[in-house]
Enzyme design. Structure first.
Site, PDB file in Angstrom:
ATOM      1  N   THR A  70      -8.850   6.484  -1.976  1.00 25.58           N
ATOM      2  CA  THR A  70     -10.181   5.924  -2.178  1.00 25.58           C
ATOM      3  C   THR A  70     -11.257   6.976  -1.927  1.00 25.58           C
ATOM      4  OG1 THR A  70      -9.897   4.952   0.032  1.00 25.58           O
ATOM      5  CG2 THR A  70      -9.748   3.457  -1.833  1.00 25.58           C
ATOM      6  N   LYS A 103      -9.176  13.169   4.388  1.00 26.69           N
ATOM      7  CA  LYS A 103      -8.193  12.081   4.378  1.00 26.69           C
ATOM      8  C   LYS A 103      -7.293  12.295   5.578  1.00 26.69           C
ATOM      9  CE  LYS A 103      -7.166  13.590   0.206  1.00 26.69           C
ATOM     10  NZ  LYS A 103      -7.290  12.305  -0.476  1.00 26.69           N
ATOM     11  N   ARG A 104      -6.392  11.342   5.876  1.00 23.81           N
ATOM     12  CA  ARG A 104      -5.454  11.579   6.967  1.00 23.81           C
ATOM     13  C   ARG A 104      -4.613  12.824   6.688  1.00 23.81           C
ATOM     14  NH1 ARG A 104      -5.072   7.574  11.112  1.00 23.81           N
ATOM     15  NH2 ARG A 104      -3.264   8.752  11.807  1.00 23.81           N
ATOM     16  N   LYS A 154       0.106  14.416   1.344  1.00 20.43           N
ATOM     17  CA  LYS A 154      -1.242  14.648   0.816  1.00 20.43           C
ATOM     18  C   LYS A 154      -1.497  16.133   0.560  1.00 20.43           C
ATOM     19  CE  LYS A 154      -3.119  10.560   3.174  1.00 20.43           C
ATOM     20  NZ  LYS A 154      -3.729   9.652   2.174  1.00 20.43           N
ATOM     21  N   LYS A 213     -15.083   7.815  -3.786  1.00 22.68           N
ATOM     22  CA  LYS A 213     -16.365   8.066  -3.106  1.00 22.68           C
ATOM     23  C   LYS A 213     -16.925   9.418  -3.522  1.00 22.68           C
ATOM     24  CE  LYS A 213     -14.221   5.818   0.764  1.00 22.68           C
ATOM     25  NZ  LYS A 213     -13.404   6.098   1.958  1.00 22.68           N
ATOM     26  N   HIS A 226       0.802  -1.233   0.000  1.00 25.84           N
ATOM     27  CA  HIS A 226       0.000   0.000   0.000  1.00 25.84           C
ATOM     28  C   HIS A 226       0.828   1.273   0.000  1.00 25.84           C
ATOM     29  CE1 HIS A 226      -3.996  -1.845   0.849  1.00 25.84           C
ATOM     30  NE2 HIS A 226      -3.245  -2.788   1.396  1.00 25.84           N
TER      31      HIS A 226
HETATM   32  C1  26Q Z   1       2.864   0.448  10.458  1.00 29.18           C
HETATM   33  C2  26Q Z   1       3.748   0.090  11.479  1.00 29.18           C
HETATM   34  C3  26Q Z   1       3.498   0.435  12.778  1.00 29.18           C
HETATM   35  C4  26Q Z   1       2.343   1.134  13.074  1.00 29.18           C
HETATM   36  C5  26Q Z   1       1.457   1.481  12.062  1.00 29.18           C
HETATM   37  C6  26Q Z   1       1.717   1.148  10.750  1.00 29.18           C
HETATM   38  C7  26Q Z   1       0.764   1.517   9.674  1.00 29.18           C
HETATM   39  C8  26Q Z   1      -0.596   1.561   9.915  1.00 29.18           C
HETATM   40  C9  26Q Z   1      -1.483   1.908   8.915  1.00 29.18           C
HETATM   41  C10 26Q Z   1       1.206   1.816   8.398  1.00 29.18           C
HETATM   42  C11 26Q Z   1       0.317   2.162   7.407  1.00 29.18           C
HETATM   43  C12 26Q Z   1      -1.046   2.200   7.646  1.00 29.18           C
HETATM   44  C13 26Q Z   1      -2.033   2.570   6.647  1.00 29.18           C
HETATM   45  C14 26Q Z   1      -1.762   2.879   5.401  1.00 29.18           C
HETATM   46  C15 26Q Z   1      -2.800   3.272   4.456  1.00 29.18           C
HETATM   47  O1  26Q Z   1      -3.954   3.461   4.805  1.00 29.18           O
HETATM   48  N1  26Q Z   1      -2.432   3.412   3.177  1.00 29.18           N
HETATM   49  C16 26Q Z   1      -3.395   3.804   2.152  1.00 29.18           C
HETATM   50  O2  26Q Z   1      -3.970   2.617   1.640  1.00 29.18           O
HETATM   51  C17 26Q Z   1      -5.042   2.923   0.776  1.00 29.18           C
HETATM   52  C18 26Q Z   1      -5.684   1.627   0.366  1.00 29.18           C
HETATM   53  O3  26Q Z   1      -4.853   0.930  -0.515  1.00 29.18           O
HETATM   54  C19 26Q Z   1      -4.556   3.728  -0.414  1.00 29.18           C
HETATM   55  O4  26Q Z   1      -5.679   4.118  -1.170  1.00 29.18           O
HETATM   56  C20 26Q Z   1      -3.804   4.970   0.051  1.00 29.18           C
HETATM   57  O5  26Q Z   1      -3.229   5.622  -1.064  1.00 29.18           O
HETATM   58  C21 26Q Z   1      -2.732   4.583   1.046  1.00 29.18           C
HETATM   59  O6  26Q Z   1      -2.125   5.748   1.575  1.00 29.18           O
END
Ligand code: 26Q
Length: 799
Positions: free
Chosen positions: A637, A531-532, A537, A641, A345
């Site tokens: 995403t 978004k976050r 971003k 939407k 991702h």
């Molecule tokens: C990793 C290690 C330790 C703690 C937390 C994490 C962690 C947690 C969540 C790393 C990444 C995430 C989430 C990432 C995320 O949401 N990425 C998004 O994924 C979407 C679905 O594929 C994409 O549409 C987005 O572009 C992407 O940013």
């Protein structure tokens, strides 16, 4: 026979009477919610049972989607919709929306990755595939965000404290998970088996949540694990702090969505749900399917790992096969690779998971041994076939760290990116060594969204218009949405589209007034970025646009009325993201209260963006801001939407924005900014010198200076931090490089807004083409290309 209004009311009366001795008009909202959710559970129970029976009888291959995050939001309305009851219940209860608001969001995820996992659960059930979710039942969901003096504050999200849950505790399906201790390999009949000493044993107890497929779909299971002290181990947990360590395991969801932090508790969480999930899969394989021949496992089981967080599944499956079931290593490895598949991702280096070898050896000694052996065999297998440099770059253990992405790729038969550009970048840049080694493993699966939630639930008015024009079939067959394009010249439909949007904007304006006290004109452009909060971003680029509009209005240069709406949480440890929040809040405050502006510009930063808030904002959006630095957003995403709800996209050519452009055509989207080659050129040549741009462009200078010249009050240090960042040669996200192009794109937005009919036509095209991003279609591609699933045959049931 479908449920009638009367029958529903009878059931509701009975439940209220049985549970609370109340009637419909005397019951409280929480009582009504509990009673309705009980009726819904009764409604799907037979289908849930039938799905399980069909699974064991037909023995079709099943996929297990391993994800450390699932973000379903609320479930009442989506379960009602999928049961085919939503319309009836809406008619029976005028205040269904109010009752539904009582339900807390199931926010067991950060953002896109978690939401995608929830969408896939819904789509698997709806398209007829047996898919099981495997995750963690966090006691606290993603933190609740509040603003205090413009700063983000985080509060615990105690979602389980309310009644009326969808989960079922399945104590009988508990398994044990072991941590720490020492491991010695001892010989037993010519087989080396591990003997553990001094390890901690934790009991994993599953809570199953039904995933109700749309209409005649299946009812699948999302299994979330909680950690408990095993009753037989009570004596090994004598102190309060011993006991608390077990509770802590599943207590919180890590709120960082992109910055990797090598924390021990996170490593424990990852192993905990992976081990529990795999044990329950093998138990099922052996007992229900009556199979002990593990060579056939890949014909019955696919395990998908959502990013690298569950990548230890590869080593754990090896452990279970080799140590517990005495399968020889080569056979076990062959099975594992066939079973596992992996989605990436992100391409951002700082998000790549790496675990310290020492930490892993201490917490998971046997798993570390197995990973070491996988790595050794990997290197040995390539020696002499490719250069040592390639082996060195791609091996799993390097510099005392375990590279989880490398483990995931080496142990899987499929590696996919989440949008065409993202997959291309994986193949040609980030994972190119692996692509050269194993080109056949790489494939693209562009993300999707559940149109059911984002149209049928969030935007019933637009859904009705689609029914009236193209007929109802689009509700189960999104391809039909393309027929909506036939109304491109239909003035009546275009006007209806306008009225529906205005109506949704009025509702959101009312909500925003209640939340923030800010008065909003619903006829203004509703310009949305949700978004976050993250530097890549580029909410900062939007901020600069706002400041430019403000300065223009102050100088008497006119612009159409606009309301800029933000929704975004920052990771609690992400200082820069939090500084951006503070500056946007202060800017909003300044502009919203400046009488010179005459309400021509408003900025609203809504607190606590989550799935429920998204359902309010997205149907009311005119503009969708998708302005990440090209190459950085894997897919996105919210872009999908928003287009489905008729918003027009302002976009860089990043992630799935490119595919949105392909779907709607260049004339129905506002694109701008650097392309991928230009971005990489800046990096390669180190030729980005933003201070020069700033000095040479008076408009840019004046806009940026507003952050430090006292224009925006109460945030001088945060404003300064932003400016320092913008002007640094090391600023990776190239904000100022895209500034001018972004303003031009926004001018085009204003010109188009003035041509109402053209705007409506563009909006209509966007709605029609959102069918391309239906997650049912995405899941069909996963099912066919990666998992090789067949649909389960199941009879219709009366509800
Ligand atoms: C990793 C290690 C330790 C703690 C937390 C994490 C962690 C947690 C969540 C790393 C990444 C995430 C989430 C990432 C995320 O949401 N990425 C998004 O994924 C979407 C679905 O594929 C994409 O549409 C987005 O572009 C992407 O940013």
């Amino acid at each position: 026979m479908q449920l009638t209004k009367e029958e529903f009311k009878n059931r509701l009366k009975r439940k209220l009477n049985d549970y609370y001795e109340e009637d419909i008009d005397t019951a409280s909202t929480s009582e009504l919610f509990a009673a309705i959710s009980a009726i819904v559970r009764d409604g799907y129970a037979p289908q849930w049972r039938r799905t399980r029976i069909a699974e064991t009888k037909q023995k079709e291959k099943q996929v297990y989607y391993f994800s450390i995050e699932f973000l379903p939001g609320t479930l009442l309305k989506s379960n009602l919709l999928n049961l085919g009851w939503l319309k009836t219940v809406r008619e029976a209860l005028s205040d269904l929306d109010k009752i539904a608001e009582y339900e807390p969001d199931m926010a067991l995820g950060n953002g896109g990755l978690g939401r995608l996992a929830a969408a896939f659960m819904d789509s698997l059930a709806s398209t007829g595939y047996t898919g099981n979710g495997n995750g963690i039942r966090y006691k606290y969901g993603l933190f609740k965000q509040k603003f205090v003096n413009g700063y983000q504050r985080e509060l615990p999200n105690d979602w389980l404290k309310k009644e009326g849950h969808w989960e079922v505790r399945r104590e009988s399906k508990s398994v044990l998970v072991r941590f720490g201790g020492k491991v010695n390999m001892v010989e037993d009949n010519g087989w080396l088996i591990p003997q553990y000493e001094g390890e901690r044993v934790v009991r994993a107890v599953p809570y199953d949540v039904a995933v109700v497929g749309y209409q005649d779909g299946l009812t699948n299971t999302l299994r979330l694990w909680d950690a408990e002290i095993p009753p037989e181990e009570e004596l090994n947990y004598p102190t309060i702090s011993d006991r608390r360590r077990v509770e802590d395991l599943t207590s919180i969801l890590y709120p960082d969505d992109s910055n990797y932090e090598g924390r021990l508790l996170r490593l424990k969480q990852e192993y905990f749900f992976v081990s529990a999930g795999l044990q329950s899969i093998l138990d099922y394989y052996i007992t229900k399917l009556g199979n002990k021949n593990f060579a056939q496992l890949p014909d019955y089981v696919a395990v998908h790992i959502n990013d690298t967080h569950p990548a230890m599944a590869i080593a754990e499956l090896m452990r279970l096969l080799v140590d517990e079931h005495r399968v020889d290593w080569d056979t076990a490895w062959n099975i594992t690779q066939k079973v596992m598949s992996y989605t990436n991702h992100t391409i951002m280096a700082e998000a790549m998971e790496k675990w310290d070898v020492n930490m892993m050896s201490e917490l998971l000694p046997r798993i570390m041994q197995i990973i070491t052996e996988i790595d050794r065999r990997y290197c040995e297998g390539l020696k002499g076939r490719v250069s040592d440099a390639v082996i060195d770059r791609t091996r799993i253990i390097k510099n005392g760290q375990v590279q989880m992405a490398h483990l995931a790729i080496i142990g899987s038969h499929s590696v996919n990116g989440v949008a065409a550009l993202h997959t291309q970048l994986l193949e040609t840049e980030v994972l190119k060594d692996f692509y050269n080694l194993y080109p056949e493993r790489f494939n693209n699966k562009t993300n999707g969204i559940t149109l059911r939630r984002w149209l049928q639930i969030a935007n019933p008015e637009l859904s009705d218009l689609l029914d009236q024009t193209i007929g109802k079939e689009w509700r189960s067959d999104s391809n039909k949405m393309l027929n909506f394009e036939k109304y491109y010249h239909d003035t009546k439909v275009l006007n209806q589209l306008h009225e529906i949007k205005l109506d949704n904007k009025k509702k959101l304006a009312k909500f925003m007034k209640e939340q923030t006290g800010i008065e909003i004109d619903p006829t203004a452009i509703f310009d949305v970025q949700v978004k976050r909060m993250h530097a890549y971003k580029r909410q900062t680029l939007k901020l600069l646009h706002i400041l430019k509009l403000y300065q223009d209005l102050k100088a008497g240069i006119d612009h159409p009325k606009r309301v800029i709406i933000f929704g975004a949480k920052a990771a609690p440890s992400y200082v820069f993201a939090k500084q951006i929040i503070k500056v946007i809040n202060e800017t909003a405050n300044m502009i919203n209260n400046d009488p010179d502006i005459h309400g021509k510009l408003k900025v609203v930063f809504l607190e606590n963006y989550n799935v429920s808030l998204a359902e309010k904002i997205i149907p009311a959006a005119d503009i969708s801001e998708q302005i990440s630095t090209t190459t950085k957003e894997a897919s996105g995403t919210s872009n999908m939407k928003l287009m489905a709800n008729g918003a027009l996209t302002v976009a860089t050519m990043d992630g799935a924005n490119i595919e949105i452009k392909d779907a709607v055509g260049e004339e129905n989207i506002f694109t701008f900014g650097l392309n991928k080659d230009q971005v990489y050129k800046y990096y390669a040549e180190k030729s980005y010198h933003p201070r020069k741009m700033y000095e040479e462009d008076p408009v840019m200078k004046k806009t940026v200076d507003a952050l430090i010249d006292g224009t925006v009050p109460n945030c001088s240090s945060e404003g300064q931090a932003l400016v320092n960042n913008f002007l640094s040669d090391n600023e990776q996200f190239l904000v100022l490089a895209d500034f001018e192009a972004y303003l031009k794109a926004q001018e085009k937005v204003e010109q188009t807004w003035a041509q109402k009919r053209i705007w409506q036509q563009m909006s209509l095209v966007n709605i029609a083409h959102s069918e391309r991003f239906d997650s049912d279609k995405t899941i069909e591609r996963y099912a066919q290309d990666i998992w090789h699933l067949k649909k389960l045959k199941i009879e219709k049931v009366d509800r």
